[in-house]
Design an enzyme around this catalytic site. Structure first.
Site, PDB file in Angstrom:
ATOM      1  N   SER A  43       0.836  -1.198   0.000  1.00 51.37           N
ATOM      2  CA  SER A  43       0.000   0.000   0.000  1.00 51.37           C
ATOM      3  C   SER A  43       0.874   1.253   0.000  1.00 51.37           C
ATOM      4  O   SER A  43       1.691   1.437  -0.900  1.00 51.37           O
ATOM      5  CB  SER A  43      -0.953  -0.043   1.194  1.00 51.37           C
ATOM      6  OG  SER A  43      -1.947   0.946   1.097  1.00 51.37           O
ATOM      7  N   ASP A 397      -5.800  -3.281  -2.790  1.00 50.42           N
ATOM      8  CA  ASP A 397      -4.750  -2.949  -1.830  1.00 50.42           C
ATOM      9  C   ASP A 397      -4.101  -4.183  -1.208  1.00 50.42           C
ATOM     10  O   ASP A 397      -4.788  -5.082  -0.729  1.00 50.42           O
ATOM     11  CB  ASP A 397      -5.352  -2.075  -0.730  1.00 50.42           C
ATOM     12  CG  ASP A 397      -4.296  -1.333   0.063  1.00 50.42           C
ATOM     13  OD1 ASP A 397      -3.656  -1.972   0.921  1.00 50.42           O
ATOM     14  OD2 ASP A 397      -4.108  -0.140  -0.177  1.00 50.42           O
TER      15      ASP A 397
END
Length: 633
Positions: A43, A397
């Site tokens: 991320s 993500d």
């Protein structure tokens, strides 16, 4: 920046949305004493990892006097310092995250609900968002209900029905608002921000996320804008004099989450083949990158009038694409759609009978995840045919499945330290009296279990805390276990952030941004206290203990009595090199015989250790590690 470090290290960084502004300064502080070999993250940590890897490549080019296509002050760690300063300037991050067309109201609502605002403000924002997101539908419903009341009861009836009509209109507006948000999310590839805004250039005085990231990676690495930085550029980068031997000069790994397959995946894809559609990628990436990928892919596969291009993988995969796949914060930043074959058909002109005979099921040929997965779409046959249909595979993500992948570069014994940076929020968990930047300085520190208090003043808040703790447990349990284990905990620096720092706080003040950046510098400097000698010894003690216990278990598994008669033929397969295995055959007789000898050696050693000792676990670090055969991803 003058740099003459002789030591090498790896670096892994945790996800954290805007909290990631900690990382550039941490990397800069580390770069004073270390050169980077392997860099990873998830991320926001993936953004920092990509930037750090690009800077490492640029630094190598500058140090080795190689050609660069960017101004020298923007290349390498000198350029990373400038990028870090930009990130720490007020409003910069907010400008990077701009909503797509039609997503503005929903974006502001999400940021408000997930940010550090009071309950009252969140409630008002939630209630008011219905009218802002679906104003026409809400007013039309109100007008229709008021008109119906007037038609039935006149002015008196309309006045009497005013409150019920308003409530019903509002509830109807809720439905329309949800439907509108759902349509916006689907149109924008399951996110409110695509990362690019090619359709609204006049509204973007500054670059948005993906465009900025592309320019930054190109500048830091010293590459021209039209030649995207690839993983191959990292692997084959210039080497420093006396650099320790390794297959790749710089390795970068990231984690993404395959939503469609419900599993984490490491990037870059080194064997798995996916395809992409140009229209979808042009909504997510700069045109220059998409043009390069289309040219690299060659002729597309056309199915049902749509062109599908082979995604560059391995050395050819652009770092930007992998980074974008890892940072797709759910619903906030668009997911990345890829495509895989759902069905295959024989190539034109092939002989159907011969094709069928040549492609009979053979598990032994499934040497990669790709082979095993594609066997599901080909009836177990080897890949001899073109795709006849595609199915979409969503990637979001990496923090969904692995938010702190500290295992990325671990080997049996470390060649150099793999450092990791963890982001924590001490006001919501029991961290004792740790300093804001904490690195265990001895073996008695860092082992304490994480504690998340649930109790709240109101029942609603306590229920929410309970639900969020469940989600956090599903997401982080493996990372938390690893982070407190010996061999891991002494190489992880923990950076404590207040609720006003990081997260979805897009409008942090200059003072807050400066404080967060300062913590990043302190985190990088903390590793100066790290003892590689102690770390290496702990890792060896872990390995010796785990190997001995695993070997003893192998012997015990073979020696159990009485054996189950029906399973005797299965047991014999490992011992008897002349027996015929049902699948996954060795490539040669010599390999089969060596495997059988290996088993006998392991059994003999396990029996010896079990009976005579010595016990290598008695004084080993606690909690004890374990060896397990687990799939890679």
């Amino acid at each position: 920046m003058a740099r003459t470090p002789a030591k090498y290290c790896d670096l892994v960084m945790k996800g954290g949305i805007t909290s990631g502004i900690v990382y550039p300064n941490a990397a800069l502080a580390l770069a004073r004493d270390y050169r980077f070999k392997n860099i990873g993250g998830t991320s926001a940590g993936a953004i920092a990892a990509a930037a750090c890897a690009a800077a490492a490549v640029g630094d190598r080019r500058k140090q080795m006097k190689a050609a660069i296509a960017q101004p020298e002050e923007r290349v390498g760690f000198e350029g990373l310092a400038k990028a870090s300063a930009n990130l720490a300037s007020p409003g910069f991050i907010k400008d990077l995250l701009q909503p797509a067309a039609g997503a503005g109201q929903a974006f502001r609502l999400l940021v408000t609900l997930a940010g550090n605002t009071g309950v009252l403000r969140k409630g008002v924002a939630l209630l008011g968002s219905v009218v802002r997101i679906a104003p026409v539908e809400t007013l039309l419903l109100l007008a229709a209900l008021a008109g119906l009341a007037y038609a039935v009861g006149g002015q008196t009836g309309m006045i009497a029905a005013a409150l019920p009509a308003a409530i019903c209109a509002y509830l109807g507006g809720v439905v329309f608002a949800v439907l509108r948000i759902a349509r916006v999310l689907r149109r924008n590839l399951m996110g409110l921000c695509t990362g690019t805004a090619p359709d609204q250039p006049a509204r973007r005085p500054r670059m948005v996320l993906t465009d900025w990231l592309h320019e930054t990676l190109q500048a830091l690495s010293g590459k021209a804008s039209g030649q995207p930085l690839t993983f191959g550029d990292l692997w084959t980068a210039e080497r420093y004099p006396g650099e320790p031997g390794s297959d790749r000069a710089v390795t970068l790994k990231m984690i993404t989450t395959g939503i469609s397959h419900q599993e984490p995946r490491s990037l870059p894809f080194e064997s798995a083949l996916f395809w992409f559609r140009r229209k979808e990628f042009e909504a997510l990436f700069p045109k220059v990158v998409v043009d390069w990928m289309v040219e690299k892919a060659g002729e597309p596969v056309t199915v049902a009038g749509e062109d599908y291009y082979l995604l560059p993988h391995g050395a050819d995969m652009p770092v930007l694409v992998a980074t974008r796949m890892s940072l797709s914060f759910p619903l906030l930043i668009s997911a990345v759609p890829l495509h895989e074959p759902a069905r295959r058909e024989s190539l034109p002109g092939s002989d159907g009978e011969n094709e069928a005979e040549d492609t009979t099921s053979d598990e032994d040929e499934q040497k990669t995840v790709l082979d095993s997965t594609e066997a599901l779409t080909t009836g177990g046959k080897k890949r001899r045919a073109r795709p006849a249909a595609f199915r979409i595979c969503w990637f979001s993500d990496g923090g969904i499945s692995s938010n702190f992948p500290i295992h990325l570069f671990d080997r049996a014994l470390p060649r150099w330290p793999t450092f990791a940076i963890n982001l924590v929020y001490p006001e919501t968990s029991d961290t004792g009296s740790r300093p804001e930047v904490f690195l265990p300085e001895n073996n008695r520190q860092g082992w304490q279990r994480h504690y998340q208090p649930i109790a709240r003043k109101s029942a609603v808040h306590e229920l929410c805390a309970f639900v969020f703790a469940i989600v956090a447990t599903m997401q982080n349990w493996r990372d938390l276990l690893q982070s407190r284990a010996p061999g891991h905990r002494e190489r992880i620096v923990h950076v404590s952030l207040s609720p006003q720092e990081g997260g979805l706080n897009l409008a942090m003040s200059k003072e807050v941004l400066a404080a967060v950046s300062k913590k990043g510098t302190a985190a990088g400097e903390a590793f100066a206290r790290f003892s590689f000698e102690n770390h290496y010894w702990i890792r060896w003690r872990n390995l010796a203990s785990a190997l001995q216990r695993y070997t003893i278990d192998i012997a015990a598994s073979d020696a159990y009595r009485p054996k189950i008669p029906d399973y005797e033929p299965a047991y014999a397969l490992a011992h008897d090199a002349t027996s015929k295995p049902p699948s996954y055959r060795f490539a040669s007789k010599a390999e089969r015989e060596e495997a059988a000898r290996l088993l006998e050696k392991l059994i003999g050693e396990g029996e010896k250790w079990s009976g005579e000792g010595p016990d290598l676990t008695k004084t080993a670090p606690r909690p004890l590690p374990q060896l397990q055969i687990a799939p890679t991803y």
